[in-house]
Structure formats: C-alpha cells, structure tokens
Scaffold this active site. Structure first.
Site, PDB file in Angstrom:
ATOM      1  N   CYS A  96       1.076  -0.620  -0.205  1.00 58.56           N
ATOM      2  CA  CYS A  96       0.239   0.060  -0.668  1.00 58.56           C
ATOM      3  C   CYS A  96       1.064   1.586  -0.301  1.00 58.56           C
ATOM      4  O   CYS A  96       1.777   0.989   1.053  1.00 58.56           O
ATOM      5  CB  CYS A  96      -1.277   0.280   1.064  1.00 58.56           C
ATOM      6  SG  CYS A  96      -2.098   1.100   1.260  1.00 58.56           S
ATOM      7  N   GLU A 144      -3.840   1.450  -5.997  1.00 55.25           N
ATOM      8  CA  GLU A 144      -2.762   0.378  -6.267  1.00 55.25           C
ATOM      9  C   GLU A 144      -2.909   0.713  -8.149  1.00 55.25           C
ATOM     10  O   GLU A 144      -3.562   1.146  -8.432  1.00 55.25           O
ATOM     11  CB  GLU A 144      -2.741  -1.046  -5.977  1.00 55.25           C
ATOM     12  CG  GLU A 144      -2.111  -2.417  -6.757  1.00 55.25           C
ATOM     13  CD  GLU A 144      -0.153  -2.005  -4.991  1.00 55.25           C
ATOM     14  OE1 GLU A 144       0.157  -1.288  -6.626  1.00 55.25           O
ATOM     15  OE2 GLU A 144      -0.629  -2.156  -4.358  1.00 55.25           O
TER      16      GLU A 144
END
Length: 239
Positions: free
Chosen positions: A2, A109
């Site tokens: 992340c 992402e």
C-alpha cells in the site's frame, strides 16, 4: 503493498466509528485523497495506562526507536505480516505492543499493462471505512531531544480481486478484530487477506500519480478505458 491511501471521513466520524474516547481533543485536519509516504495521517492507538483509544496524527514511514536517523523512513511504509514478529525494525512494536489501526476510505494500486500502469482505487463494497492494521514507534532525535512518532502498514497476500494488480495488499481488520489486534499478546492469526467479495475496485485518473494532487476527483471512476490500457501518465510519482 500500500503506497497511497485516502482518509475522507471527518476525524470525529472516525472516532465515533472506532471507539475513540469522545472527551479527547481530536486532530483538526481536512479530508485527504492522496496520502503518500512521509506525510501525516490519522492513526488510532490504544493507551494502556488510560485503557482507551486515541486518535492522533503520525507520520507514515516507520522510524525504529534504535535508528540513528530518519533516513530509512520512506522505505518502511509497509511491513510483511508473515515476518513482523521477527524483523528487527518491527518486532519491538509488535510485542510491546505498539500496534495501531489506520482508518481509510480507499487505497490505490497500479495495474501493469502493455504500455504502462493504470491506477485503481480500492474500497469496501458497501462504502464504509476500512481499518488497516499497523505499527507505530516513537523515535527521539538525539540532536534536538524532540520525539517523532511514525507508523507502518501491515501487508498480506492479495485476495482474488487484488491479485491482478499486485501480489500484496494491506491487512484490513473486521470491526470485531480491532480490540484483540490492539491489545492481545500476539494476534498474528488476524493478519489475513480481506474477502474479495467484500471489496470493489475501479480505475481512476492518473492525476493520483502526483502527490501534489489531493482532491475528491481522484476517486472518480475513469470510464472508457479498454482492458489493460494505461492511464495517460504511466508511473506514480512522489512529486
């Protein structure tokens, strides 16, 4: 992994949702749509002396208490859950415990395509905030004597929804798991992938690649992209 996330829910709403003591003063911060490493973010910690949860602003990128300086902070934004109890940079925070929960409304992402990377936003399917599992540390500057408090996000193997984008994803805790995560001696059994059918993802503008962009439009779905097509800007940037 992340590397970017959003905190758009107001601090008071986060506090109410996650059981933060209502009499405490809360950070006065605006909605954030593109939080990046080395920036401050809202973090929920358990205060063992007062037996209560507190909401604070900590810097993203963990600086271990034994570090000589803050040079590696940008590289310790994530910690692998499989080794968090053994790695020197994280094990003290894991067992002390200095665990924390990082509330988030979405994270980003990038999916690799033939011509570049396409950013995607990921959130819970029903739209309520997520609770990322994290660790925090306090580091004392030997020169000034001032304390710096930082955090890292724990990651696990990606679920079926996230796997086409990346092999890792942040650990997302169910509400009932937050208390044992914060207080149990060794809650490694809670560090697992979040169910794919409880999440959703959608392509977003490549404006998210630059951290100077921080507005609600970053979470708007980009339509009309053929499968595997990149957004106009190929790579995320920290500038």
């Amino acid at each position: 992994m992340c590397g970017r996330f959003a905190q758009t829910t107001p601090p008071r709403a986060f506090a109410e949702r996650y059981g933060v003591d209502p009499v405490l003063a809360l950070p006065n911060v605006p909605a954030r749509y593109n939080i990046a490493p080395t920036q401050d973010a809202l973090v929920i910690r358990h205060n063992p002396e007062e037996e209560r949860r507190e909401l604070s602003l900590l810097r993203w990128g963990l600086v271990p208490s034994f570090a000589a300086d803050t040079a590696r902070a940008g590289s310790l934004i994530n910690a692998r859950s499989e080794s968090v109890a053994e790695k020197a940079s994280f094990k003290a925070a894991w067992f002390k415990p200095r665990r924390c929960v990082v509330p988030a409304d979405a994270f980003y992402e990038w999916q690799q395509g033939a011509c570049g990377k396409t950013p995607h936003a990921i959130a819970r399917a029903h739209g309520t905030p997520m609770a990322f599992a994290g660790l925090w540390e306090g580091w004392k500057d030997p020169a000034s004597g001032q304390w710096l408090r930082t955090f890292t996000l724990l990651t696990t193997t990606a679920n079926d929804l996230l796997r086409p984008l990346h092999e890792r994803m942040p650990v997302i805790l169910d509400e009932d798991d937050i208390d044992p995560y914060l207080t149990a001696p060794d809650p490694r059994d809670l560090l697992r992938p979040y169910p794919a059918d409880a999440m959703r993802l959608w392509p977003v503008s490549a404006r998210v690649n630059a951290v100077r962009n921080d507005d609600a439009d970053l979470l708007v779905e980009v339509t009309g992209l053929p499968a595997g097509s990149p957004s106009p800007v190929a790579q995320p940037s920290l500038f």
